[in-house]
Design an enzyme around this catalytic site. Structure first.
Site, PDB file in Angstrom:
ATOM      1  N   ASP A   7       0.862  -1.176   0.000  1.00 38.82           N
ATOM      2  CA  ASP A   7       0.000   0.000   0.000  1.00 38.82           C
ATOM      3  C   ASP A   7       0.906   1.236   0.000  1.00 38.82           C
ATOM      4  OD1 ASP A   7      -2.251   1.664   0.324  1.00 38.82           O
ATOM      5  OD2 ASP A   7      -2.035   1.601   2.496  1.00 38.82           O
ATOM      6  N   GLU A   9      -0.341   5.030   0.789  1.00 39.54           N
ATOM      7  CA  GLU A   9      -0.679   5.986   1.848  1.00 39.54           C
ATOM      8  C   GLU A   9      -0.768   5.291   3.198  1.00 39.54           C
ATOM      9  OE1 GLU A   9      -3.740   9.053   0.837  1.00 39.54           O
ATOM     10  OE2 GLU A   9      -3.884   7.861  -1.002  1.00 39.54           O
ATOM     11  N   GLU A  15      -1.087  10.169   4.642  1.00 37.67           N
ATOM     12  CA  GLU A  15      -2.389  10.136   3.980  1.00 37.67           C
ATOM     13  C   GLU A  15      -2.666  11.479   3.287  1.00 37.67           C
ATOM     14  OE1 GLU A  15      -4.594   7.714   3.694  1.00 37.67           O
ATOM     15  OE2 GLU A  15      -3.868   6.208   5.130  1.00 37.67           O
ATOM     16  N   ARG A  46     -16.065  12.338  -0.061  1.00 40.77           N
ATOM     17  CA  ARG A  46     -14.981  13.312  -0.267  1.00 40.77           C
ATOM     18  C   ARG A  46     -15.285  14.249  -1.435  1.00 40.77           C
ATOM     19  NH1 ARG A  46     -10.184   8.754   0.032  1.00 40.77           N
ATOM     20  NH2 ARG A  46      -9.648   8.979   2.246  1.00 40.77           N
ATOM     21  N   SER A  90      -2.335   0.842  -4.908  1.00 39.25           N
ATOM     22  CA  SER A  90      -2.932   1.951  -4.175  1.00 39.25           C
ATOM     23  C   SER A  90      -4.319   2.266  -4.726  1.00 39.25           C
ATOM     24  CB  SER A  90      -2.038   3.192  -4.273  1.00 39.25           C
ATOM     25  OG  SER A  90      -2.657   4.298  -3.656  1.00 39.25           O
ATOM     26  N   ASP A  91      -5.209   2.661  -3.829  1.00 40.54           N
ATOM     27  CA  ASP A  91      -6.520   3.130  -4.264  1.00 40.54           C
ATOM     28  C   ASP A  91      -6.529   4.626  -4.536  1.00 40.54           C
ATOM     29  OD1 ASP A  91      -7.824   0.724  -4.414  1.00 40.54           O
ATOM     30  OD2 ASP A  91      -8.603   0.802  -2.376  1.00 40.54           O
ATOM     31  N   LYS A 133      -7.112  -4.154  -5.129  1.00 36.25           N
ATOM     32  CA  LYS A 133      -5.882  -4.723  -4.568  1.00 36.25           C
ATOM     33  C   LYS A 133      -5.953  -6.250  -4.539  1.00 36.25           C
ATOM     34  CE  LYS A 133      -4.896  -0.597  -1.853  1.00 36.25           C
ATOM     35  NZ  LYS A 133      -4.427  -0.033  -0.593  1.00 36.25           N
ATOM     36  N   ASP A 152      -2.146  -0.933   5.710  1.00 36.20           N
ATOM     37  CA  ASP A 152      -2.521  -0.424   7.030  1.00 36.20           C
ATOM     38  C   ASP A 152      -4.020  -0.318   7.250  1.00 36.20           C
ATOM     39  OD1 ASP A 152      -2.787   1.738   5.168  1.00 36.20           O
ATOM     40  OD2 ASP A 152      -2.756   3.144   6.845  1.00 36.20           O
ATOM     41  N   ASN A 155      -9.004  -1.591   3.255  1.00 33.78           N
ATOM     42  CA  ASN A 155      -8.939  -1.941   1.842  1.00 33.78           C
ATOM     43  C   ASN A 155      -7.670  -2.719   1.475  1.00 33.78           C
ATOM     44  OD1 ASN A 155      -7.339   0.378   2.235  1.00 33.78           O
ATOM     45  ND2 ASN A 155      -7.681   1.100   0.143  1.00 33.78           N
TER      46      ASN A 155
END
Length: 199
Positions: A7, A9, A15, A46, A90-91, A133, A152, A155
């Site tokens: 991952d 972030e 983040e 968001r 990564s998302d 992922k 972490d 996801n």
């Protein structure tokens, strides 16, 4: 043949959305995948705030340009890439990732894409695939790779569970308590040693 899937972030860089929340003074944007397992719900939340407040892609990119990798992250990544293949899963989005990837020495990254309006507003987002992922790890395995995964957040759990070895790094106490079967680390040296042992 091994490949390590990391991952970005929270593991290699701070983040993005927390940094933007602090810069913009919008505390609601501090929510991340550590707090909300449903990524579509989180991203729609968001984007709704960005539209409501009139923020554009360039505003977010300005904040991202000031973000540096976590202390020791680039050295960890450099050493890891010396001994095995590594890909960042990564998302985040390609419009966000480039300055961060440049600061990490340009490792390979698989991420997603934003839909940008003519006025520079972020209108929508496009994921590469469902459960990106996990799906990517399974695809790498179908190509003959044994995967080792580290993340972490919620996801990341799919790719961790699907891999021959998986680790949590600087995760929340809640996630660590819910998934005690995964070793959890706070320092890059310890994580590197665990990955080397898994290789």
């Amino acid at each position: 043949m091994n490949i390590v899937c990391l991952d970005m972030e929270g593991v290699l860089v701070p983040e993005i959305w927390i940094a933007f929340a602090e810069e913009s003074g919008i505390p609601e944007l501090r929510r991340t995948t550590r707090d909300e397992p449903d990524y579509d719900k989180l991203m729609n939340f968001r984007l709704g705030i960005l539209k409501e407040k009139g923020y554009r892609l360039s505003d977010v990119q300005d904040v991202i340009s000031k973000i540096d990798p976590l202390e020791g992250a680039k050295e960890f990544l450099d050493e890891l890439r010396d001994i095995t293949q590594v890909v960042i899963l990564s998302d985040t989005f390609e419009q966000f990732a480039k300055p961060l990837i440049d600061k990490l020495g340009r490792p390979s990254i698989f991420c997603n894409s934003l839909v940008i309006g003519e006025d520079g507003t972020i209108e929508d987002f496009r994921m590469r695939c469902d459960k990106s992922k996990y799906t990517t790890v399974r695809a790498l395995q179908s190509c003959g790779f044994d995967t080792i995964a580290c993340g972490d957040s919620h996801n990341d759990l799919g790719m961790i569970e699907a891999s021959k070895a998986g680790f949590l790094f600087r995760s929340t106490d809640k996630i660590k308590a819910e998934y005690p079967q995964y070793q959890a680390f706070e320092e890059f040296d310890d994580l590197l040693a665990a990955i080397k042992a898994a290789l």
